[in-house]
Design a protein around this motif. Structure first.
Motif, PDB file in Angstrom:
ATOM      1  N   SER A  44      18.524   9.735  14.337  1.00 22.60           N
ATOM      2  CA  SER A  44      17.876   9.334  15.578  1.00 22.60           C
ATOM      3  C   SER A  44      16.987   8.127  15.309  1.00 22.60           C
ATOM      4  N   ARG A  45      16.995   7.181  16.216  1.00 17.36           N
ATOM      5  CA  ARG A  45      16.127   6.017  16.085  1.00 17.36           C
ATOM      6  C   ARG A  45      14.681   6.356  16.420  1.00 17.36           C
ATOM      7  N   ILE A  46      14.454   7.514  17.001  1.00 22.51           N
ATOM      8  CA  ILE A  46      13.104   7.890  17.434  1.00 22.51           C
ATOM      9  C   ILE A  46      12.370   8.697  16.374  1.00 22.51           C
ATOM     10  N   THR A  47      13.009   9.741  15.865  1.00 20.94           N
ATOM     11  CA  THR A  47      12.344  10.634  14.910  1.00 20.94           C
ATOM     12  C   THR A  47      12.913  10.544  13.501  1.00 20.94           C
ATOM     13  N   GLY A  48      14.094   9.974  13.362  1.00 20.86           N
ATOM     14  CA  GLY A  48      14.744   9.955  12.062  1.00 20.86           C
ATOM     15  C   GLY A  48      15.502  11.231  11.765  1.00 20.86           C
ATOM     16  N   ARG A  49      15.545  12.160  12.717  1.00 29.73           N
ATOM     17  CA  ARG A  49      16.291  13.407  12.517  1.00 29.73           C
ATOM     18  C   ARG A  49      17.777  13.105  12.370  1.00 29.73           C
ATOM     19  N   TRP A  50      18.438  13.919  11.554  1.00 30.55           N
ATOM     20  CA  TRP A  50      19.889  13.836  11.440  1.00 30.55           C
ATOM     21  C   TRP A  50      20.487  14.426  12.713  1.00 30.55           C
ATOM     22  N   THR A  51      21.502  13.777  13.227  1.00 30.51           N
ATOM     23  CA  THR A  51      22.134  14.239  14.456  1.00 30.51           C
ATOM     24  C   THR A  51      23.570  14.657  14.175  1.00 30.51           C
ATOM     25  N   VAL A  52      24.068  15.566  15.021  1.00 26.94           N
ATOM     26  CA  VAL A  52      25.438  16.055  14.895  1.00 26.94           C
ATOM     27  C   VAL A  52      26.076  16.010  16.276  1.00 26.94           C
ATOM     28  N   SER A  53      27.207  15.358  16.378  1.00 17.57           N
ATOM     29  CA  SER A  53      27.914  15.279  17.645  1.00 17.57           C
ATOM     30  C   SER A  53      28.371  16.664  18.081  1.00 17.57           C
ATOM     31  N   GLY A  54      28.066  17.042  19.305  1.00 16.32           N
ATOM     32  CA  GLY A  54      28.510  18.322  19.859  1.00 16.32           C
ATOM     33  C   GLY A  54      27.698  19.527  19.426  1.00 16.32           C
ATOM     34  N   ALA A  55      26.599  19.334  18.718  1.00 19.99           N
ATOM     35  CA  ALA A  55      25.776  20.475  18.284  1.00 19.99           C
ATOM     36  C   ALA A  55      25.187  21.190  19.495  1.00 19.99           C
ATOM     37  N   VAL A  56      24.957  22.482  19.357  1.00 26.60           N
ATOM     38  CA  VAL A  56      24.395  23.275  20.450  1.00 26.60           C
ATOM     39  C   VAL A  56      22.892  23.011  20.582  1.00 26.60           C
ATOM     40  N   ASP A  57      22.195  22.906  19.470  1.00 26.35           N
ATOM     41  CA  ASP A  57      20.746  22.714  19.460  1.00 26.35           C
ATOM     42  C   ASP A  57      20.404  21.300  19.944  1.00 26.35           C
ATOM     43  N   PRO A  58      19.634  21.158  21.032  1.00 20.54           N
ATOM     44  CA  PRO A  58      19.300  19.827  21.544  1.00 20.54           C
ATOM     45  C   PRO A  58      18.437  19.004  20.594  1.00 20.54           C
ATOM     46  N   ARG A  59      17.825  19.657  19.605  1.00 19.83           N
ATOM     47  CA  ARG A  59      17.009  18.921  18.635  1.00 19.83           C
ATOM     48  C   ARG A  59      17.856  18.157  17.630  1.00 19.83           C
ATOM     49  N   VAL A  60      19.152  18.486  17.536  1.00 18.04           N
ATOM     50  CA  VAL A  60      20.032  17.789  16.587  1.00 18.04           C
ATOM     51  C   VAL A  60      21.301  17.224  17.235  1.00 18.04           C
ATOM     52  N   ARG A  61      21.566  17.554  18.502  1.00 16.63           N
ATOM     53  CA  ARG A  61      22.779  17.062  19.162  1.00 16.63           C
ATOM     54  C   ARG A  61      22.683  15.549  19.377  1.00 16.63           C
ATOM     55  N   PHE A  84      21.345   3.068  21.776  1.00 15.12           N
ATOM     56  CA  PHE A  84      20.884   3.559  20.475  1.00 15.12           C
ATOM     57  C   PHE A  84      21.131   5.061  20.386  1.00 15.12           C
ATOM     58  N   VAL A  85      21.093   5.581  19.153  1.00 20.63           N
ATOM     59  CA  VAL A  85      21.312   7.007  18.888  1.00 20.63           C
ATOM     60  C   VAL A  85      19.986   7.762  18.998  1.00 20.63           C
ATOM     61  N   CYS A  86      20.044   8.924  19.665  1.00 13.59           N
ATOM     62  CA  CYS A  86      18.888   9.806  19.747  1.00 13.59           C
ATOM     63  C   CYS A  86      19.404  11.240  19.848  1.00 13.59           C
ATOM     64  N   THR A  87      18.498  12.192  19.841  1.00 11.16           N
ATOM     65  CA  THR A  87      18.909  13.587  20.036  1.00 11.16           C
ATOM     66  C   THR A  87      18.864  13.897  21.531  1.00 11.16           C
ATOM     67  N   ALA A  88      19.479  14.998  21.917  1.00 11.87           N
ATOM     68  CA  ALA A  88      19.477  15.415  23.323  1.00 11.87           C
ATOM     69  C   ALA A  88      18.051  15.693  23.804  1.00 11.87           C
ATOM     70  N   GLU A  89      17.232  16.275  22.944  1.00 12.35           N
ATOM     71  CA  GLU A  89      15.844  16.562  23.296  1.00 12.35           C
ATOM     72  C   GLU A  89      15.090  15.268  23.598  1.00 12.35           C
ATOM     73  N   GLU A  90      15.233  14.284  22.725  1.00  8.97           N
ATOM     74  CA  GLU A  90      14.562  12.998  22.905  1.00  8.97           C
ATOM     75  C   GLU A  90      15.078  12.289  24.158  1.00  8.97           C
ATOM     76  N   HIS A  91      16.394  12.365  24.360  1.00  8.78           N
ATOM     77  CA  HIS A  91      17.028  11.740  25.518  1.00  8.78           C
ATOM     78  C   HIS A  91      16.450  12.306  26.815  1.00  8.78           C
ATOM     79  N   ALA A  96      12.767  11.851  31.526  1.00 13.98           N
ATOM     80  CA  ALA A  96      11.680  12.503  32.267  1.00 13.98           C
ATOM     81  C   ALA A  96      10.452  11.598  32.345  1.00 13.98           C
ATOM     82  N   GLY A  97      10.469  10.483  31.598  1.00 11.48           N
ATOM     83  CA  GLY A  97       9.341   9.559  31.605  1.00 11.48           C
ATOM     84  C   GLY A  97       8.257   9.898  30.609  1.00 11.48           C
ATOM     85  N   ALA A  98       8.460  10.922  29.785  1.00 10.16           N
ATOM     86  CA  ALA A  98       7.448  11.339  28.814  1.00 10.16           C
ATOM     87  C   ALA A  98       7.470  10.476  27.554  1.00 10.16           C
TER      88      ALA A  98
END
Length: 135
Positions: A44-61, A84-91, A96-98
Motif C-alpha cells: 500500500s502506498r499509504i501504510t506500506g502494508r502488504w496487499t493481496v488481491s481478492g483477500a477477505v480482510d479489508p486491511r490487506v485486500r 495507486f495501490v491501497c488496501t480496501a480499508e484505506e480506500h 469517506a473523506g477521513a
C-alpha cells in the motif's frame, strides 16, 4: 437504397456498440491496473502494508484508487499516473473523506493525512507512512 441499388448497411444496435465500448474501457483499465501493480508492487502506498488481491480482510485486500476521481476526470480513468495501490480499508476511508491525498502524479511521492474534522488525534485506525517513495 444506395447508389446502384446496393442497400446501405444497417447500423449496429446500440446494445452491441455500448457493450463493445464497455469491454474496451474495461480492458484499458485492467492494463492500467497491471502497470500500477508493477510500479507500486504489493505494498500500500499509504501504510506500506502488504496487499493481496481478492483477500477477505479489508486491511490487506488490494485495491486501486484514483487521485483525481473517475466521476470528475473520466479522461484519467485508465491513466496509471492517476492510480495507486491501497488496501480496501484505506480506500473506504479516502472515499469517506477521513483520509486525504496530497499529490497530482502517482509516479511521484504521494502524501496522506487525516482529515482532523472526522478523525480526532488518537482515534486513527492505522499509522500513515510519513513518506512513500515510488520504487
Amino acid at each position: 437504397m444506395g447508389r446502384g441499388g446496393v442497400p446501405y448497411p444497417k447500423p449496429l444496435p446500440g446494445a452491441i456498440t455500448k457493450g463493445r465500448k464497455r469491454a474496451t474501457a474495461r480492458a484499458a483499465l485492467d492494463k492500467a491496473y497491471e502497470a500500477v501493480d508493477l510500479r507500486d508492487g504489493p505494498q500500500s502506498r499509504i501504510t506500506g502494508r502488504w496487499t493481496v488481491s481478492g483477500a477477505v480482510d479489508p486491511r490487506v485486500r488490494r485495491e486501486h484508487d484514483h487521485i483525481k476521481p473517475r466521476s470528475t476526470h473520466p479522461e484519467l480513468i485508465a491513466e496509471p499516473s492517476n492510480i495507486f495501490v491501497c488496501t480496501a480499508e484505506e480506500h473506504a476511508l479516502i472515499h469517506a473523506g477521513a483520509l486525504e491525498i496530497e499529490g497530482e502524479d502517482a509516479r511521484k511521492p504521494l502524501f496522506f493525512h487525516w482529515n482532523r474534522r472526522l478523525v480526532k488525534s488518537g482515534d486513527e485506525p492505522f499509522v500513515i507512512m510519513p513518506k512513500r517513495e515510488v520504487a
